[in-house]
Design a protein around this motif. Structure first.
Motif, PDB file in Angstrom:
ATOM      1  N   LYS A  97      33.640  37.279  45.693  1.00  0.00           N
ATOM      2  CA  LYS A  97      34.190  38.461  45.042  1.00  0.00           C
ATOM      3  C   LYS A  97      34.209  38.286  43.515  1.00  0.00           C
ATOM      4  CE  LYS A  97      38.083  41.682  45.404  1.00  0.00           C
ATOM      5  NZ  LYS A  97      39.369  41.962  46.086  1.00  0.00           N
ATOM      6  N   VAL A 101      31.990  40.561  40.742  1.00  0.00           N
ATOM      7  CA  VAL A 101      32.579  41.228  39.574  1.00  0.00           C
ATOM      8  C   VAL A 101      31.928  40.746  38.283  1.00  0.00           C
ATOM      9  CG1 VAL A 101      34.691  41.428  38.211  1.00  0.00           C
ATOM     10  CG2 VAL A 101      34.775  41.723  40.687  1.00  0.00           C
ATOM     11  N   TYR A 165      38.858  48.457  34.307  1.00  0.00           N
ATOM     12  CA  TYR A 165      37.814  49.196  35.015  1.00  0.00           C
ATOM     13  C   TYR A 165      37.305  50.392  34.228  1.00  0.00           C
ATOM     14  CZ  TYR A 165      35.344  51.759  38.644  1.00  0.00           C
ATOM     15  OH  TYR A 165      34.380  52.439  39.349  1.00  0.00           O
ATOM     16  N   PHE A 275      32.396  46.686  40.163  1.00  0.00           N
ATOM     17  CA  PHE A 275      33.448  46.069  39.346  1.00  0.00           C
ATOM     18  C   PHE A 275      34.813  46.463  39.895  1.00  0.00           C
ATOM     19  CE2 PHE A 275      36.209  45.567  35.643  1.00  0.00           C
ATOM     20  CZ  PHE A 275      35.800  44.335  35.158  1.00  0.00           C
ATOM     21  N   GLN A 276      35.747  45.539  39.885  1.00  0.00           N
ATOM     22  CA  GLN A 276      37.106  45.808  40.347  1.00  0.00           C
ATOM     23  C   GLN A 276      38.108  45.403  39.272  1.00  0.00           C
ATOM     24  OE1 GLN A 276      38.074  44.729  44.444  1.00  0.00           O
ATOM     25  NE2 GLN A 276      35.907  44.301  44.846  1.00  0.00           N
ATOM     26  N   THR A 278      40.759  43.592  37.254  1.00  0.00           N
ATOM     27  CA  THR A 278      41.100  42.171  37.194  1.00  0.00           C
ATOM     28  C   THR A 278      42.404  41.891  36.456  1.00  0.00           C
ATOM     29  OG1 THR A 278      39.827  41.820  35.148  1.00  0.00           O
ATOM     30  CG2 THR A 278      38.653  41.555  37.248  1.00  0.00           C
TER      31      THR A 278
END
Length: 546
Positions: A97, A101, A165, A275-276, A278
């Protein structure tokens, strides 16, 4: 009940943004929440707010226990709340994961650097088309760097408070619009404006991607991902001219920007999809909203609410002012910040100066066309790759032979202190061998030497300032960033005058001499840095911990 007001130092550049989380944990005050069952409450009572700290992102957090303490024992509700509470700390994400990203972010940071260098190879046809001088053309590099320096001052605090994001996605759209503008504009002024827009969009990826690394990895695990991040930046500066040289000769200068636009559009789409978020403080607020929604949809006990201990800061002009003011204070009062900024800024200025100087020298001395000039930049890509590998493997080696020394910030300066000498060596080498009687491979190898030196300085600056200033590291890095962008924007404007006025050997000797003088900085700090930090009101508190 309200969360305490937490105002940590603003985060301006990559590397220390997760320190916000550390500061929040240190300052947060946990207040006991009274156990009040639903049968004891009046409809007009204030909601019971349960404050959650960053420890609520750990696997040990159990919201069901809190529900039971407040008289909610429904199994269905407990199941739904447990599912809603699955959001965890980005530090605990799986390797897959994290890599997913970072791949999009690293692609974007590479394109940001690519855009900086690709422009340079369009010099000849653009100057002829608009009948402008070399200095006027290089002003496009300066406006790019202006956007590069200004945008993060505003967007870094926004990303810190409201998340990465949408800042990343929005910057990609801005980057794309500016690049398309460069491709289609028919006026010199339009090119300058579009280059500024490109700089604003690209700057987020070049500066805040390091912050994403800090969001995902603890300090002791950051060396490899930070080295890869630095590689994406440095290699991008070489790939831009390398590709664009051939494009200019075979497709025309506008295709330099059309190809960039396609790459930027694709990368922005990848970020949008993969993209997540962070930022831990933003993830925590998201988790609280998910739990509250699960409670509201499955029970009448809406009087129980979960809330982050870290209040969501409203963006205002005072945040931007602090973004400028405090880094300037550190630059003026902290000798470590000043001299490290001078060292890194000189290295960065040489990097941007190469966008002009390589074309000037190789066309004049060796008669190269745009494709051949672009091929010279292979030295930048190869040098960056070598420097990255050295940075990755030197960490475990130095820890093995000097374990006690490597626990201090000064210990990490020893390898870059050696490698950084390759910058002045390369400058002398380039200046004195760029003659028709010496094969072109010699100044090309000199460029590779400079690149290894610049890479080591760039990485050393991040590591040392982040380790030394901890909670104030973001502002110390911002001061360095301001200086870097200032010099990087100025140097290309007088490159031609310097090379013609001092000759190639004179310019190489002058710049090499300055670089040699500045190379003493890491060695002085390696031996005296701890004493200097002890006198600092910002770094001195950490001396006893290292």
């Amino acid at each position: 009940m309200h969360a305490p007001n937490i105002e940590p130092d603003l985060v301006l550049e990559h590397g220390s943004e997760s320190d916000l989380d550390v500061l929040a944990q240190e300052k947060s005050v946990h207040h006991p929440v009274p156990t009040v069952g639903p049968q004891e409450r009046n409809p007009d009572d204030e909601p019971t707010v349960h404050l959650l700290g960053l420890d609520a992102l750990l696997p040990t957090f159990c919201p069901v226990e809190i529900l039971k303490e407040n008289g909610i024992n429904d199994a269905v509700v407990s199941e739904r709340v447990s599912k809603a509470a699955e959001l965890g700390s980005p530090f605990l994400w799986s390797t897959f994961k994290k890599v997913t990203v970072l791949c999009g972010a690293f692609m974007a940071s590479c394109l940001a650097a690519y855009a900086a260098g690709a422009y340079a190879l369009a010099a000849v046809p653009v100057r002829e088309l608009w009948r402008i001088s070399d200095v006027q053309f290089n002003a496009g590099i300066t406006t790019f760097v202006m956007g590069f320096g200004i945008a993060p001052m505003i967007l870094a605090p926004v990303s810190e408070a409201h998340g990465r994001y949408w800042v990343f996605v929005g910057s990609g759209v801005t980057f794309l619009i500016g690049t398309i503008g460069c491709a289609v504009t028919n006026h010199y002024a339009g090119m300058l404006v579009c280059r500024f827009i490109v700089g604003c969009g690209a700057s987020v990826y070049a500066t805040l991607t390091g912050g994403v690394v800090s969001d995902l990895y603890h300090k002791e695990d950051r060396n490899t991902p930070m080295a890869l991040y630095s590689l994406s930046i440095m290699a991008g500066t070489g790939l831009g001219p390398l590709v664009s040289g051939a494009v200019v000769d075979h497709l025309g200068w506008r295709w330099v920007f059309y190809i960039q636009a396609c790459a930027v559009g694709l990368t922005t789409l990848i970020i949008f999809v993969f993209f997540q978020e962070t930022r831990s403080n933003v993830v925590l607020r998201k988790k609280c909203r998910a739990i509250n929604k699960a409670i509201a949809e499955n029970t009448s006990a809406t009087w129980l609410q979960f809330q982050s201990e870290m209040e969501e800061r409203k963006f205002n002009i005072s945040i931007v002012w602090r973004s400028f003011a405090f880094p300037l204070q550190l630059l003026a009062t902290e000798s470590i910040v000043f001299w490290f900024s001078a060292w890194a800024s000189f290295a960065w200025a040489i990097l941007y100066m190469q966008f002009s100087s390589i074309g000037i020298v190789f066309r004049d001395v060796y008669g190269f066309n745009s494709t051949q000039v672009g091929a010279v930049y292979v030295a930048v890509v190869v040098g960056s790759t070598i420097a990255c590998l050295l940075a990755i493997f030197q960490e475990p080696i130095t820890h093995k032979f000097w374990p006690s020394r490597m626990t201090s910030p000064e210990g990490r300066l020893l390898p870059p202190g050696i490698l950084s000498a390759l910058l002045p060596i390369g400058l002398f080498w380039f200046g004195w061998t760029a003659t028709p009687s010496v094969h072109w491979i010699s100044p090309t190898l000199a460029i590779g030497s400079c690149t290894i030196g610049i890479f080591s300085i760039y990485l050393a600056g991040f590591n040392y300032l982040a380790d030394s200033y901890h909670l104030y590291a973001s502002s110390a890095l911002a001061a360095q960033s301001m200086c870097r962008n200032l010099l990087a924007g100025i140097f290309p404007l007088f490159t031609m005058f310097m090379l013609k006025g001092l000759r190639y050997w004179g310019a190489g000797s002058l710049l090499g001499g300055i670089g040699l003088f500045l190379t003493a900085i890491p060695w002085l700090l390696a031996f005296y840095g701890q004493r200097i930090r002890a006198r600092s009101p910002f770094a001195g508190a950490l001396v006893g911990d290292v």
